[in-house]
Each structure stands twice: as C-alpha cells, then as structure tokens.
Design a protein around this motif. Structure first.
Motif, PDB file in Angstrom:
ATOM      1  N   SER A 257       0.761  -1.373  -0.400  1.00 47.24           N
ATOM      2  CA  SER A 257       0.090  -0.250   0.312  1.00 47.24           C
ATOM      3  C   SER A 257       1.426   1.277   0.364  1.00 47.24           C
ATOM      4  O   SER A 257       2.387   1.319   0.733  1.00 47.24           O
ATOM      5  CB  SER A 257      -0.801  -0.031   1.240  1.00 47.24           C
ATOM      6  OG  SER A 257      -1.398  -1.629   0.938  1.00 47.24           O
ATOM      7  N   PRO A 258       0.016   2.424  -0.573  1.00 43.16           N
ATOM      8  CA  PRO A 258       1.454   3.562  -0.325  1.00 43.16           C
ATOM      9  C   PRO A 258       1.521   3.680   0.999  1.00 43.16           C
ATOM     10  O   PRO A 258       1.025   4.075   1.724  1.00 43.16           O
ATOM     11  CB  PRO A 258       0.325   4.075  -1.163  1.00 43.16           C
ATOM     12  CG  PRO A 258      -0.758   3.638  -1.769  1.00 43.16           C
ATOM     13  CD  PRO A 258      -1.004   2.345  -1.051  1.00 43.16           C
ATOM     14  N   ARG A 259       2.866   4.223   1.170  1.00 41.89           N
ATOM     15  CA  ARG A 259       3.534   4.871   2.302  1.00 41.89           C
ATOM     16  C   ARG A 259       3.638   6.302   2.564  1.00 41.89           C
ATOM     17  O   ARG A 259       3.235   6.389   1.313  1.00 41.89           O
ATOM     18  CB  ARG A 259       5.269   4.363   2.147  1.00 41.89           C
ATOM     19  CG  ARG A 259       5.497   2.867   2.185  1.00 41.89           C
ATOM     20  CD  ARG A 259       6.795   3.283   3.005  1.00 41.89           C
ATOM     21  NE  ARG A 259       6.940   1.074   2.907  1.00 41.89           N
ATOM     22  CZ  ARG A 259       7.585   0.798   4.060  1.00 41.89           C
ATOM     23  NH1 ARG A 259       7.664   1.961   5.010  1.00 41.89           N
ATOM     24  NH2 ARG A 259       8.147  -0.917   4.134  1.00 41.89           N
TER      25      ARG A 259
ATOM     26  N   SER B   8      13.191   3.078  -5.193  1.00 38.99           N
ATOM     27  CA  SER B   8      12.129   3.213  -3.858  1.00 38.99           C
ATOM     28  C   SER B   8      11.188   2.545  -3.458  1.00 38.99           C
ATOM     29  O   SER B   8      10.747   1.087  -4.332  1.00 38.99           O
ATOM     30  CB  SER B   8      11.690   4.465  -4.654  1.00 38.99           C
ATOM     31  OG  SER B   8      10.951   4.110  -5.208  1.00 38.99           O
ATOM     32  N   SER B   9      10.617   2.873  -2.196  1.00 38.77           N
ATOM     33  CA  SER B   9       9.736   1.874  -2.228  1.00 38.77           C
ATOM     34  C   SER B   9       8.357   1.965  -2.918  1.00 38.77           C
ATOM     35  O   SER B   9       7.431   1.060  -2.878  1.00 38.77           O
ATOM     36  CB  SER B   9       8.640   2.326  -0.459  1.00 38.77           C
ATOM     37  OG  SER B   9       9.069   3.648  -0.547  1.00 38.77           O
ATOM     38  N   LYS B  10       8.005   3.088  -3.232  1.00 38.40           N
ATOM     39  CA  LYS B  10       7.093   2.777  -4.451  1.00 38.40           C
ATOM     40  C   LYS B  10       7.225   2.202  -5.986  1.00 38.40           C
ATOM     41  O   LYS B  10       5.902   1.048  -6.186  1.00 38.40           O
ATOM     42  CB  LYS B  10       6.884   4.562  -4.790  1.00 38.40           C
ATOM     43  CG  LYS B  10       6.389   4.931  -5.844  1.00 38.40           C
ATOM     44  CD  LYS B  10       4.286   4.730  -5.687  1.00 38.40           C
ATOM     45  CE  LYS B  10       3.622   5.084  -6.838  1.00 38.40           C
ATOM     46  NZ  LYS B  10       3.318   3.987  -7.677  1.00 38.40           N
TER      47      LYS B  10
ATOM     48  N   LEU C 270       5.095  -5.453  -7.107  1.00 39.31           N
ATOM     49  CA  LEU C 270       4.313  -6.019  -6.161  1.00 39.31           C
ATOM     50  C   LEU C 270       2.863  -5.783  -6.178  1.00 39.31           C
ATOM     51  O   LEU C 270       2.087  -6.780  -6.004  1.00 39.31           O
ATOM     52  CB  LEU C 270       4.739  -6.052  -4.512  1.00 39.31           C
ATOM     53  CG  LEU C 270       6.185  -6.268  -4.214  1.00 39.31           C
ATOM     54  CD1 LEU C 270       6.889  -6.174  -2.862  1.00 39.31           C
ATOM     55  CD2 LEU C 270       6.211  -8.078  -4.213  1.00 39.31           C
ATOM     56  N   GLU C 271       2.418  -5.053  -7.036  1.00 39.61           N
ATOM     57  CA  GLU C 271       1.100  -4.847  -7.505  1.00 39.61           C
ATOM     58  C   GLU C 271       0.073  -5.914  -7.704  1.00 39.61           C
ATOM     59  O   GLU C 271      -0.532  -6.966  -7.752  1.00 39.61           O
ATOM     60  CB  GLU C 271       0.761  -3.216  -8.108  1.00 39.61           C
ATOM     61  CG  GLU C 271      -0.972  -3.396  -8.269  1.00 39.61           C
ATOM     62  CD  GLU C 271      -0.780  -2.101  -9.379  1.00 39.61           C
ATOM     63  OE1 GLU C 271      -2.293  -1.971  -8.942  1.00 39.61           O
ATOM     64  OE2 GLU C 271       0.036  -1.903 -10.462  1.00 39.61           O
ATOM     65  N   GLU C 272       0.883  -6.738  -8.846  1.00 34.29           N
ATOM     66  CA  GLU C 272      -0.354  -7.397  -9.253  1.00 34.29           C
ATOM     67  C   GLU C 272       0.351  -9.315  -8.523  1.00 34.29           C
ATOM     68  O   GLU C 272      -1.426  -9.931  -8.464  1.00 34.29           O
ATOM     69  CB  GLU C 272       1.146  -8.294 -10.212  1.00 34.29           C
ATOM     70  CG  GLU C 272      -0.054  -9.251 -11.567  1.00 34.29           C
ATOM     71  CD  GLU C 272       0.318  -9.627 -12.758  1.00 34.29           C
ATOM     72  OE1 GLU C 272       0.433 -10.434 -13.491  1.00 34.29           O
ATOM     73  OE2 GLU C 272       1.637  -9.329 -13.697  1.00 34.29           O
ATOM     74  N   ALA C 273       1.476  -9.302  -7.914  1.00 32.29           N
ATOM     75  CA  ALA C 273       0.626 -10.551  -6.744  1.00 32.29           C
ATOM     76  C   ALA C 273       0.297 -10.617  -5.691  1.00 32.29           C
ATOM     77  O   ALA C 273      -0.952 -10.700  -5.056  1.00 32.29           O
ATOM     78  CB  ALA C 273       2.826 -10.498  -6.188  1.00 32.29           C
ATOM     79  N   VAL C 274      -0.213  -9.276  -5.095  1.00 28.35           N
ATOM     80  CA  VAL C 274      -0.308  -8.660  -4.190  1.00 28.35           C
ATOM     81  C   VAL C 274      -1.739  -8.730  -4.285  1.00 28.35           C
ATOM     82  O   VAL C 274      -2.972  -9.479  -3.294  1.00 28.35           O
ATOM     83  CB  VAL C 274      -0.311  -7.891  -3.180  1.00 28.35           C
ATOM     84  CG1 VAL C 274       1.110  -7.592  -2.215  1.00 28.35           C
ATOM     85  CG2 VAL C 274      -0.740  -5.896  -3.544  1.00 28.35           C
ATOM     86  N   MET C 275      -2.129  -8.289  -5.781  1.00 30.13           N
ATOM     87  CA  MET C 275      -3.642  -7.871  -5.685  1.00 30.13           C
ATOM     88  C   MET C 275      -4.456  -9.449  -6.000  1.00 30.13           C
ATOM     89  O   MET C 275      -5.721  -9.867  -5.510  1.00 30.13           O
ATOM     90  CB  MET C 275      -3.892  -7.558  -7.084  1.00 30.13           C
ATOM     91  CG  MET C 275      -3.360  -5.356  -6.872  1.00 30.13           C
ATOM     92  SD  MET C 275      -4.990  -5.021  -5.639  1.00 30.13           S
ATOM     93  CE  MET C 275      -6.609  -4.708  -6.418  1.00 30.13           C
ATOM     94  N   ALA C 276      -3.699 -10.856  -5.925  1.00 28.29           N
ATOM     95  CA  ALA C 276      -4.146 -11.902  -6.387  1.00 28.29           C
ATOM     96  C   ALA C 276      -4.612 -11.870  -5.306  1.00 28.29           C
ATOM     97  O   ALA C 276      -5.311 -13.189  -5.456  1.00 28.29           O
ATOM     98  CB  ALA C 276      -2.721 -12.548  -6.789  1.00 28.29           C
TER      99      ALA C 276
ATOM    100  N   TRP D 219       4.681  -4.896   4.325  1.00 25.03           N
ATOM    101  CA  TRP D 219       4.130  -3.166   5.133  1.00 25.03           C
ATOM    102  C   TRP D 219       3.048  -3.586   4.072  1.00 25.03           C
ATOM    103  O   TRP D 219       2.768  -3.287   2.666  1.00 25.03           O
ATOM    104  CB  TRP D 219       5.424  -2.717   4.328  1.00 25.03           C
ATOM    105  CG  TRP D 219       5.279  -0.506   5.289  1.00 25.03           C
ATOM    106  CD1 TRP D 219       5.332  -0.723   6.924  1.00 25.03           C
ATOM    107  CD2 TRP D 219       4.208  -0.289   5.148  1.00 25.03           C
ATOM    108  NE1 TRP D 219       4.895  -0.214   7.435  1.00 25.03           N
ATOM    109  CE2 TRP D 219       4.130   0.781   6.118  1.00 25.03           C
ATOM    110  CE3 TRP D 219       3.472   0.190   3.703  1.00 25.03           C
ATOM    111  CZ2 TRP D 219       2.989   1.805   6.225  1.00 25.03           C
ATOM    112  CZ3 TRP D 219       2.884   0.817   3.438  1.00 25.03           C
ATOM    113  CH2 TRP D 219       2.720   1.930   4.401  1.00 25.03           C
ATOM    114  N   GLY D 220       1.829  -3.002   4.601  1.00 31.23           N
ATOM    115  CA  GLY D 220       0.669  -2.799   3.982  1.00 31.23           C
ATOM    116  C   GLY D 220       0.187  -3.707   3.245  1.00 31.23           C
ATOM    117  O   GLY D 220      -1.265  -3.485   2.991  1.00 31.23           O
TER     118      GLY D 220
END
Length: 341
Positions: A216-218, A242-244, A250-256, A291-292
């Motif tokens: 998630s956005p920090r 950067s964390s962004k 990681l967006e695709e994996a965490v959304m799965a 994180w998040g």
C-alpha cells in the motif's frame, strides 16, 4: 537426545523449515536449501549454510530448494533434508523413533501428501501425520477453532498462500494459491530487469522485499541502494530503489492474494461470514509481514485484518500444540504409514 517423548512437529515450508519438539518448543528454524556436490552426490550443507551459497557456487556444487510452491519438487533431496533436520534436532542415536506431524498447504493432492509422508517416514519417523497449514496457523495464533464460530486465516508462506474459513475444528471453505513470498521475489527481479536493465539475485530481491517492500502507499517514501549486473554493459552497478517502485513491482502479486481472500468470502456461509466481519481476518506466515498488505486486504474486503503475534512461527507452534492430540490422530487418522502398507 530427547528420549522417548520426542514427538516432533515440522513446518515444512518452501522457504524455511521450523521444527517443534514436544516439551521444548521451536528448536530449529532454517532455510529449506540443500547444497550438493554433483560429482559425488554428497550433501555439503543444509539450511542457513546452504542458503549463503545460493548464486555463489562453482559448477560442480549446486544449491537447490527441494520444495517448490509448497510441495516436494525433489523427493530425494527433501528426504535427506528432513533426515538432517531430525538428526540435528533429536540426535542420530535414537532408541525410539519420533512420531511426527508435518504441515502441508490446504490444496495439496493425495499424491503430494503421500510423498511428504513417505519422505518423512524414510527420514526416520515412527509414524507421520498430516495437518493442513491453515488449521495449524489458526491454532498457533491462539484461536479456539473447536467452537461453532467462523475464523478466517490467511497464511502466506514462501510457496503458497492458504486462505481458509475454519469452524468446529475443520475447514469449511478454502483456497490455496501459488502466490506468496517466492513470487514476490520473482516479481522484484522481473521489475528490476525491465525498469532498470539490471539483473539481481534471489537474495538481493528478498532484501528489497523485507526492507522496502510495500503493498500500500507509504506516507514517507524510503529507499535502498542495490547492487546488480547491468544487462547492457555486463558490469556491476549500484542504484537507489524506492518503496514506490517496490509497490509497482508487487502490485500484481498482492492483488492476486486480495482477490483470493474476496473469492473465499463470497463462498462462505452467511452465519460464518457474519462472525468473520465481527472478529476480523487473521494473517500469519512470513509474507504477512509485507508492509501494508493487511491494509490492502482490509480495504478490499471491508473487514478488519490483524497480523498474528510471532507470525512466522504460528504454523510451527500450531503443529506443536497438535502433538498433544496425537492419540486422537492415531485412532482415527488415515495419514499414517499403515495407510500405504
């Protein structure tokens, strides 16, 4: 040597193995890696020592992970690894073979369960019992699963993410997806190659995930210096990441994972869904520490999400507590050596 009462619980994970000995607690936690000499087929190192060799070995030495996506991919190496950990835990000269409970993901087939049982028996168990990871994780997180209340557990390990709704000591609805810690690492490696034209190894990807990985956005951006090999010049380079960027990687994996949680909730009986809405969702496993990720799942489902205390050890602790019910398992279990005689 622990003697006659040496019942053992093993969390046989894709990324790491945790061993629980009855009366002693967790006595071993090491990576699931074996280093072998291809010329002699001799094991050179197991666990942490072998992990340090990943990506750094000469041609005749190979460091391998014998478990992939939560199941055995190399039977012989898994058996030898389990034997090594049993010997390290309870000693080689055992007068009494230990009874062992091993954790497996909730989605494994009977064939895959049998491979785990056979490998553990060959490694020195008197009898081997199987417990599904979400059940062990729930017990280890301190949930009372014997009551007619719905609990939802999301266990994110190295190879699999197991999501289950548990009531009256059993799994009501579950799914197991092969998106977890290893897939996070692979996603980071792909991102670095595509975005920065640099190649990094598994260990560097894992360091990025642990230190600046985010789902998630920090509020405050953080960054980390990474060293890799430039794919154009072939030379080592250092860059700031950067964390962004990790969030994008990681967006695709965490959304799965978030979608899988949503899908299990859709199939949950209404009474149990109401319990879960009241009590929240419990996350366990090393992947829960990204994180998040708890915030992302909470936003996706509208249900509070809690990370279990000592989340990495939850499954092993649950396996250890299940050792107290071994007599029940032995009376009614089909998952022992006798099943295959």
């Amino acid at each position: 040597m622990f003697g006659i009462g040496s019942d053992i619980g093993i969390d046989l994970g894709t990324a790491s193995v945790l061993v629980f000995v009855k009366g002693k607690g967790i006595v071993l936690q090491e990576p699931s890696v074996v280093a072998i000499d291809n010329n002699t087929n001799r094991i050179l190192a197991v666990g942490e020592e072998a992990r340090r060799m990943l990506g750094r070995t000469p041609g005749n030495i190979v460091a391998i992970r014998p478990l992939r996506d939560g199941v055995i991919s190399n039977y012989e190496m898994t058996e030898r690894m389990i034997k090594y950990f049993i010997n390290k835990t309870v000693g080689k000269k055992l007068f009494f073979k230990p009874r062992i409970i091993v954790c497996v993901p909730s989605g494994v087939t009977e064939v895959e369960k049998r491979a785990v049982i056979d490998a553990t028996n060959e490694a020195g168990a008197r009898t081997t019992h199987i417990i599904e990871e979400p059940i062990a994780a729930a017990i280890g997180a301190g949930l009372d699963i014997s009551q007619p209340n719905g609990h939802m557990v999301v266990d994110i390990g190295g190879g699999t993410c197991d999501i289950a709704v548990i009531s009256l000591g059993g799994i009501v609805v579950s799914t197991s997806i092969k998106v977890a810690g290893d897939k996070f690492d692979e996603a980071i490696i792909r991102y670095m190659r595509k975005k920065h034209n640099i190649m990094i190894g598994e260990r560097t990807a894992e360091d990025l995930k642990i230190n600046i990985g985010t789902a998630s956005p920090r509020k405050d951006e953080i960054s980390m210096e990474v060293r890799g090999r430039n794919l154009i010049s072939g030379l080592p380079v250092n860059i700031q990441v950067s964390s962004k960027e990790m969030q994008d990687a990681l967006e695709e994996a965490v959304m799965a994972i978030a979608e899988a949680v949503h899908s299990v909730l859709e199939r949950t009986p209404p009474e149990l869904a109401a319990d879960i809405a009241d009590q929240g969702i419990i996350m366990t496993g090393g992947g829960a520490l990204l994180w998040g990720l708890d915030k992302l799942i909470s936003n996706r489902t509208g249900i509070p999400v809690y990370i279990a205390e000592d989340t990495v050890s939850c499954v092993a602790k649950g396996t250890g507590k299940a050792l107290d019910s071994l007599h029940i398992l032995e009376q009614g279990s089909q998952n022992t050596r006798s099943k295959y005689l």
